[in-house]
Design an enzyme around this catalytic site. Structure first.
Site, PDB file in Angstrom:
ATOM      1  N   HIS A 156      -2.462  -9.968  12.246  1.00  0.00           N
ATOM      2  CA  HIS A 156      -1.915  -8.738  11.662  1.00  0.00           C
ATOM      3  C   HIS A 156      -1.547  -7.843  12.846  1.00  0.00           C
ATOM      4  CE1 HIS A 156      -1.354  -4.984   9.716  1.00  0.00           C
ATOM      5  NE2 HIS A 156      -2.451  -4.447  10.221  1.00  0.00           N
ATOM      6  N   GLU A 212       0.854  -1.192   0.000  1.00  0.00           N
ATOM      7  CA  GLU A 212       0.000   0.000   0.000  1.00  0.00           C
ATOM      8  C   GLU A 212       0.888   1.240   0.000  1.00  0.00           C
ATOM      9  OE1 GLU A 212      -2.238   0.809   3.632  1.00  0.00           O
ATOM     10  OE2 GLU A 212      -1.582  -1.142   4.354  1.00  0.00           O
ATOM     11  N   CYS A 221      -3.564  -3.579   4.435  1.00  0.00           N
ATOM     12  CA  CYS A 221      -2.611  -4.585   4.946  1.00  0.00           C
ATOM     13  C   CYS A 221      -3.001  -6.011   4.608  1.00  0.00           C
ATOM     14  CB  CYS A 221      -2.488  -4.460   6.460  1.00  0.00           C
ATOM     15  SG  CYS A 221      -1.849  -2.882   6.966  1.00  0.00           S
TER      16      CYS A 221
HETATM   17  P1  HMG Z   1      -3.784   7.353  20.721  1.00  0.00           P
HETATM   18  O1  HMG Z   1      -5.155   7.892  20.570  1.00  0.00           O
HETATM   19  O2  HMG Z   1      -2.683   8.346  20.837  1.00  0.00           O
HETATM   20  O3  HMG Z   1      -3.648   6.406  21.947  1.00  0.00           O
HETATM   21  O4  HMG Z   1      -3.441   6.450  19.464  1.00  0.00           O
HETATM   22  P2  HMG Z   1      -4.766   5.865  22.940  1.00  0.00           P
HETATM   23  O5  HMG Z   1      -5.291   6.979  23.755  1.00  0.00           O
HETATM   24  O6  HMG Z   1      -5.738   5.024  22.169  1.00  0.00           O
HETATM   25  O7  HMG Z   1      -3.825   4.972  23.868  1.00  0.00           O
HETATM   26  C1  HMG Z   1      -3.297   3.789  23.386  1.00  0.00           C
HETATM   27  C2  HMG Z   1      -3.309   2.803  24.531  1.00  0.00           C
HETATM   28  O8  HMG Z   1      -2.300   3.206  25.486  1.00  0.00           O
HETATM   29  C3  HMG Z   1      -4.620   2.782  25.311  1.00  0.00           C
HETATM   30  O9  HMG Z   1      -4.877   1.443  25.658  1.00  0.00           O
HETATM   31  C4  HMG Z   1      -4.321   3.604  26.566  1.00  0.00           C
HETATM   32  O10 HMG Z   1      -5.122   3.259  27.676  1.00  0.00           O
HETATM   33  C5  HMG Z   1      -2.878   3.226  26.799  1.00  0.00           C
HETATM   34  P3  HMG Z   1      -6.264   0.742  25.230  1.00  0.00           P
HETATM   35  O11 HMG Z   1      -7.350   1.587  25.754  1.00  0.00           O
HETATM   36  O12 HMG Z   1      -6.281   0.710  23.700  1.00  0.00           O
HETATM   37  O13 HMG Z   1      -6.168  -0.614  25.833  1.00  0.00           O
HETATM   38  N1  HMG Z   1      -2.119   4.194  27.592  1.00  0.00           N
HETATM   39  C6  HMG Z   1      -1.177   3.842  28.498  1.00  0.00           C
HETATM   40  N2  HMG Z   1      -0.750   2.641  28.926  1.00  0.00           N
HETATM   41  C7  HMG Z   1       0.241   2.607  29.877  1.00  0.00           C
HETATM   42  N3  HMG Z   1       0.783   3.729  30.417  1.00  0.00           N
HETATM   43  C8  HMG Z   1       0.359   4.960  30.040  1.00  0.00           C
HETATM   44  C9  HMG Z   1      -0.664   5.046  29.050  1.00  0.00           C
HETATM   45  N4  HMG Z   1      -1.292   6.082  28.431  1.00  0.00           N
HETATM   46  C10 HMG Z   1      -2.179   5.539  27.559  1.00  0.00           C
HETATM   47  N5  HMG Z   1       0.906   6.051  30.591  1.00  0.00           N
HETATM   48  C11 HMG Z   1      -3.635   4.640  17.957  1.00  0.00           C
HETATM   49  C12 HMG Z   1      -3.359   5.057  19.381  1.00  0.00           C
HETATM   50  C13 HMG Z   1      -3.335   3.174  17.801  1.00  0.00           C
HETATM   51  C14 HMG Z   1      -5.116   4.897  17.624  1.00  0.00           C
HETATM   52  C15 HMG Z   1      -2.754   5.474  16.995  1.00  0.00           C
HETATM   53  O14 HMG Z   1      -1.404   5.146  17.208  1.00  0.00           O
HETATM   54  C16 HMG Z   1      -3.089   5.263  15.540  1.00  0.00           C
HETATM   55  O15 HMG Z   1      -3.954   5.933  14.988  1.00  0.00           O
HETATM   56  N6  HMG Z   1      -2.372   4.327  14.831  1.00  0.00           N
HETATM   57  C17 HMG Z   1      -2.631   4.037  13.435  1.00  0.00           C
HETATM   58  C18 HMG Z   1      -3.893   3.227  13.231  1.00  0.00           C
HETATM   59  C19 HMG Z   1      -3.760   1.798  13.688  1.00  0.00           C
HETATM   60  O16 HMG Z   1      -2.681   1.254  13.800  1.00  0.00           O
HETATM   61  N7  HMG Z   1      -4.911   1.118  13.892  1.00  0.00           N
HETATM   62  C20 HMG Z   1      -4.907  -0.282  14.252  1.00  0.00           C
HETATM   63  C21 HMG Z   1      -6.111  -1.048  13.705  1.00  0.00           C
HETATM   64  S1  HMG Z   1      -6.312  -0.769  11.956  1.00  0.00           S
HETATM   65  C22 HMG Z   1      -5.104  -1.791  11.224  1.00  0.00           C
HETATM   66  O17 HMG Z   1      -4.541  -2.622  11.844  1.00  0.00           O
HETATM   67  C23 HMG Z   1      -4.814  -1.532   9.780  1.00  0.00           C
HETATM   68  C24 HMG Z   1      -3.515  -0.790   9.500  1.00  0.00           C
HETATM   69  O18 HMG Z   1      -2.417  -1.658   9.675  1.00  0.00           O
HETATM   70  C25 HMG Z   1      -3.533  -0.204   8.098  1.00  0.00           C
HETATM   71  C26 HMG Z   1      -3.907  -1.078   6.918  1.00  0.00           C
HETATM   72  O19 HMG Z   1      -4.670  -2.026   6.984  1.00  0.00           O
HETATM   73  O20 HMG Z   1      -3.460  -0.716   5.855  1.00  0.00           O
HETATM   74  C27 HMG Z   1      -3.310   0.378  10.434  1.00  0.00           C
END
Ligand code: HMG
Length: 389
Positions: free
Chosen positions: A233, A79, A111
């Site tokens: 994945h 991609e 992906c």
């Molecule tokens: P965010 O909004 O900054 O983070 O982005 P958050 O608020 O969701 O926090 C992440 C986790 O850390 C949470 O845990 C928090 O509680 C925890 P959860 O509620 O999920 O269990 N946290 C802490 N833990 C320990 N100590 C602390 C602390 N503070 C917070 N101090 C997000 C996170 C993944 C959304 C962002 O990085 C993002 O947008 N990433 C890109 C999208 C992505 O990877 N999505 C995954 C599913 S989609 C997919 O897999 C397809 C993909 O590969 C693309 C494709 O298919 O082409 C992405």
């Protein structure tokens, strides 16, 4: 006749940034990246490593002359495409010197597409005894500096050789796909970085896994306990774990849950230090699992492939006796250990140079013994690659 994975390898670029450093620079608690997201390091690619050179570097060590004579199809799943028309597979086929009477194509669905490529290859081989298919999953995951997705970036390529009587894993005839139209993550052609709804993307991943697993279990009669391990994945290591836990419910014995969660940890060791490699993430996880978990011949692995948008697939593979001899664990740990650590400032410079396609060969090529091929020039939109002797 059994068809499946005969050889498997990966390449990650020679630079990385640590999550500790990135968290400090972004004024974030490092535990959010290391525990909450579950990442330790992310691979950073120099301008001279594009999806083509990374794909060649992933495949170069596993292909014998006999393989090159018998590969009748090369499929590149990506991609991070560099052309709307010409398939990256054509350059990769040329650089690897594969026999000319081969079909070369590129596939897209976020992906997920490497899995589509593998299933296509499996069907293609079903009436071609002795022939082989090379699948390359190659991607550069970039969300932008200071973006929410930044700690889930990465770069790398996986090479998968499919054949009859495979030496690593036989692919079973039990795949189940599920498609749902969702705007969780997508990459409009006008945009440099993907558009992401982070929360929706996590929910869509889990919903896809649950729906597909329920239907897969219904159609095949398989239960969680039938598998020695599951492989996901891995956009970040916490994601697969969160999805997996939704099916490790009260119907699954504690001893089985513990075994499966231990195997899950084995399956994400490489992903934790490389980051998201999009199309290759499931297969990087499979390499990690095979290298770190002990299997008996015939044991089954359940694989979950997910691509935003969204398409997912659940399928299984059976471990082949002697599979260990086909792995390259030492090479992989040396490749990751010998990478150069970048400060966040240096990583930001790399990132910006990539956007502007400014090469710095002196810096980029020094000391990468695992890169025999690199992008050396782009002129009139024609890419030139050089091979290190
Ligand atoms: P965010 O909004 O900054 O983070 O982005 P958050 O608020 O969701 O926090 C992440 C986790 O850390 C949470 O845990 C928090 O509680 C925890 P959860 O509620 O999920 O269990 N946290 C802490 N833990 C320990 N100590 C602390 C602390 N503070 C917070 N101090 C997000 C996170 C993944 C959304 C962002 O990085 C993002 O947008 N990433 C890109 C999208 C992505 O990877 N999505 C995954 C599913 S989609 C997919 O897999 C397809 C993909 O590969 C693309 C494709 O298919 O082409 C992405």
């Amino acid at each position: 006749m059994a068809i499946g994975i005969d050889k498997l390898d990966f390449y990650a670029p020679n630079f990385f940034v640590s999550m500790d450093d990135l968290a400090v620079a972004r004024d974030t608690d490092p535990n959010k990246f290391k525990i909450g997201i579950g990442q330790s390091k992310m691979a950073v690619n120099p301008v001279s490593q594009d999806i083509i050179s990374m794909g060649v570097n992933a495949a170069q060590d596993i292909l014998s002359e006999d393989d090159k004579e018998n590969i009748d199809m090369v499929v590149v799943a990506t991609e991070s495409g560099i052309d709307h028309s010409k398939a990256a597979a054509i350059e990769i086929h040329d650089l690897l010197q594969i026999q000319p009477f081969a079909r070369c194509i590129e596939m897209k669905e976020a992906c997920y597409s490497a899995t589509a490529a593998i299933q296509l290859g499996k069907d293609f081989l079903s009436n071609r005894p002795g022939k082989k298919v090379l699948v390359i999953a190659s991607d550069i995951a970039r969300y932008g500096l200071n973006s929410g997705g930044e700690p889930t970036q990465g770069a790398g390529a996986i090479a998968i050789l499919l054949s009859h009587n495979p030496r690593i894993m036989e692919l079973n005839d039990d795949s189940l796909s599920y498609t749902t139209n969702v705007y969780d993550f997508w990459r409009p052609t006008s945009e440099r970085y993907p558009v992401v709804d982070g929360k929706l993307s996590k929910d869509a991943y889990i919903e896809s896994f649950n729906t597909a697993w329920n239907e897969y279990a219904k159609r095949t009669g398989h239960e969680v306990k039938d598998f020695e391990s599951f492989c996901f994945h891995v956009p970040f290591t916490k994601m697969g774990e969160k999805a997996f836990k939704t099916i490790l419910n009260e119907n699954v014995e504690d001893s089985i849950k513990n075994r499966l969660m231990e195997a899950y940890q084995d399956s994400v060791l490489l992903n934790r230090d490389v980051g998201n490699v999009y199309t290759g993430s499931l297969y990087l996880s499979l390499i990690s699992l095979l290298e770190n978990h002990e299997f008996n011949a015939g044991e089954k692995v359940c694989l979950f492939s997910y691509g935003s948008g969204a398409v997912c697939e659940i399928f299984s593979g059976s471990i082949v006796s002697g599979y260990e001899a086909e792995l390259n664990k030492e090479k992989h740990s040396d490749m990751l250990d010998s990478r150069e650590q970048l400060s966040v400032e240096e990583y930001e410079t790399f990132f910006t140079r990539f956007d502007n396609q400014e090469f710095d060969f002196e810096r980029e090529l020094k000391g990468d013994p695992y890169s025999k091929v690199y992008l050396s020039n782009i002129e009139d939109h024609i890419r030139t690659y050089k091979t290190e002797q």
